[in-house]
Write a protein that holds these residues in place. Sequence first.
Motif, short mmCIF file in Angstrom:
data_model
loop_
_atom_site.label_atom_id
_atom_site.label_comp_id
_atom_site.label_asym_id
_atom_site.label_seq_id
_atom_site.Cartn_x
_atom_site.Cartn_y
_atom_site.Cartn_z
N MET A 170 0.84 -1.20 0.00
CA MET A 170 0.00 0.00 0.00
C MET A 170 0.88 1.26 0.00
N GLU A 171 1.94 1.22 0.82
CA GLU A 171 2.87 2.34 0.89
C GLU A 171 3.50 2.63 -0.48
N GLN A 172 3.94 1.56 -1.13
CA GLN A 172 4.60 1.73 -2.43
C GLN A 172 3.62 2.14 -3.52
N PHE A 173 2.44 1.54 -3.52
CA PHE A 173 1.47 1.80 -4.59
C PHE A 173 0.95 3.24 -4.52
N PHE A 174 0.57 3.69 -3.33
CA PHE A 174 -0.01 5.03 -3.19
C PHE A 174 1.01 6.11 -2.84
N LYS A 175 2.28 5.71 -2.65
CA LYS A 175 3.36 6.68 -2.36
C LYS A 175 3.05 7.53 -1.13
N LEU A 176 2.62 6.87 -0.07
CA LEU A 176 2.17 7.59 1.12
C LEU A 176 3.29 8.39 1.78
N LYS A 177 4.44 7.77 1.99
CA LYS A 177 5.55 8.47 2.66
C LYS A 177 6.04 9.62 1.81
N GLU A 178 6.13 9.39 0.51
CA GLU A 178 6.58 10.44 -0.41
C GLU A 178 5.69 11.67 -0.34
N ARG A 179 4.40 11.45 -0.11
CA ARG A 179 3.44 12.57 -0.08
C ARG A 179 3.14 13.04 1.33
N GLY A 180 3.88 12.53 2.30
CA GLY A 180 3.74 13.01 3.67
C GLY A 180 2.41 12.65 4.31
N THR A 181 1.93 11.45 4.06
CA THR A 181 0.63 11.05 4.61
C THR A 181 0.73 9.64 5.18
N MET A 222 -16.50 4.14 -9.25
CA MET A 222 -15.71 5.11 -10.00
C MET A 222 -14.76 5.89 -9.09
N THR A 223 -15.14 6.10 -7.83
CA THR A 223 -14.23 6.77 -6.90
C THR A 223 -13.03 5.89 -6.57
N ILE A 224 -13.29 4.61 -6.39
CA ILE A 224 -12.18 3.67 -6.15
C ILE A 224 -11.26 3.62 -7.37
N LEU A 225 -11.83 3.57 -8.56
CA LEU A 225 -11.02 3.56 -9.78
C LEU A 225 -10.20 4.84 -9.91
N MET A 226 -10.78 5.97 -9.50
CA MET A 226 -10.03 7.23 -9.52
C MET A 226 -8.81 7.13 -8.61
N GLY A 227 -9.01 6.55 -7.43
CA GLY A 227 -7.90 6.42 -6.49
C GLY A 227 -6.83 5.48 -6.99
N VAL A 228 -7.24 4.37 -7.57
CA VAL A 228 -6.28 3.36 -8.03
C VAL A 228 -5.57 3.80 -9.30
N PHE A 229 -6.32 4.38 -10.24
CA PHE A 229 -5.76 4.71 -11.55
C PHE A 229 -5.02 6.05 -11.55
N SER A 257 -3.32 11.21 -1.46
CA SER A 257 -3.15 10.14 -2.44
C SER A 257 -4.49 9.54 -2.83
N GLY A 258 -4.42 8.58 -3.75
CA GLY A 258 -5.64 7.90 -4.18
C GLY A 258 -6.25 7.03 -3.11
N LEU A 259 -5.51 6.78 -2.02
CA LEU A 259 -6.07 5.98 -0.94
C LEU A 259 -7.26 6.70 -0.30
N THR A 260 -7.21 8.03 -0.28
CA THR A 260 -8.37 8.80 0.19
C THR A 260 -9.60 8.44 -0.62
N SER A 261 -9.45 8.38 -1.94
CA SER A 261 -10.56 8.05 -2.82
C SER A 261 -11.04 6.61 -2.61
#
Length: 437
Positions: free
Chosen positions: A1-12, A60-67, A324-328
Amino acid sequence: MEQFFKLKERGTSVGQEARAGLTTFLAMAYIIAVNPALMVIAGVPANAAVTATCIGAGIMTILMGVFANRPLACASGMGINAIVAFSLTALDGGDWHASMAVIFIEGIAILVLVLCGLREAVMDAIPVPLRHAISVGLGLFIAMIGLKDGGIIVASESTMVSLGEVTSPTFIVGLISIIATVILYTMEVPGSLLIGIIIAVIAGIPLGVTAAPNGVVSALDFSSFGAPFQTDANGVMGIAKVITTPILLVYAFSLMMSDFFDTMGTAMAVAKQGDFLNDDGSVEDIKQILVVDSAAAAVGGFCGASSITTFVESSSGAADGGRSGLTSVFTGIFFIIAAFFAPIITVVSSAATCGALVVVGYLMMGDVVDIDWTKITDAFPAFLIIAGIPMTYSISNGIGFGFIAYVLINLATGKAKNIKPLMWVATIAFVVYFLLV
């Protein structure tokens, strides 16, 4: 999850994204009650309308977050759903399947434009001052929505807009929402926008604004899915009726213009709060965002939920820490859960979200200093966008005013070379759009 959504990079973090996702969901939750009510008027069965609204928004919100990996949420857009209910269905002889076919066709058309690169190219052709103006105009628009929902401002026959009744329960809840959210945000309390909503919901209980749920669980009904390809009483398929009816194709073009530029403004507004707006006003990952948003419009028509589009209320989650898209993804999951528990979710009144939207509007006003107000060729079109979006209650109308003014002023002052080719195309499209609507 960290790598996919880049959480640390975006400070979240996962927790921060979950909280932001819930904030966005609560700010949008009104659509679960409002959209089905309009779809029922159009002829969609009530349970099917609720299912289509929640499931369509969730997927569609989940797809927005993932894509796209950005904190943007999608749901059935206000305005277009009213057109479906009160205009389109009347034109197509009361056949809501044909109305959904119109939405489906315009969504496919926008998707083709995105895949061809035209929609992104139009955004790149917009002068930087006008991009900043769109952000500011959206800020005023968001604040206006919040103040209206909170009963702080109301319609008036004599002055168009006036102060609401200060003793009304809705006004009081809206005021509590603003005060609580501003204080919490000033104190830098994590999740201040979400906490402000919760405080307002609780305050609304004794005031009668937060209504008791009329049930707990709602059954799912997928009968509206595939609407464009379903037939009316005469056996005519909805999409076939649209293709052979010129007036319905004209409506498809008008709705396409609305979707085309509404999302552009919304993306810029959320990007401002979510730290993915570049210095020149361009939005990072805009191609992915536009692809999902365009597909969402078609999916909305397919599900029978009207056009699904990116919601400007997403900025509330971005302002509450969503990066990040994890919010979505979290917001989308909440929508899918809501499909089963819609009676409980809808107790969150629109007045309770007033504070979150007003604070977001305040935060977006910062871009106004980036416009050179001494240069009228840029400043006046920027002003028309800023004033036009809230005053016409339409993102597309405000952007259209600014585009047309920019082209006319530069043309009249002998500066036609400043106008990029796609600005000409967009402006001509707006002229056609205004003549048709």
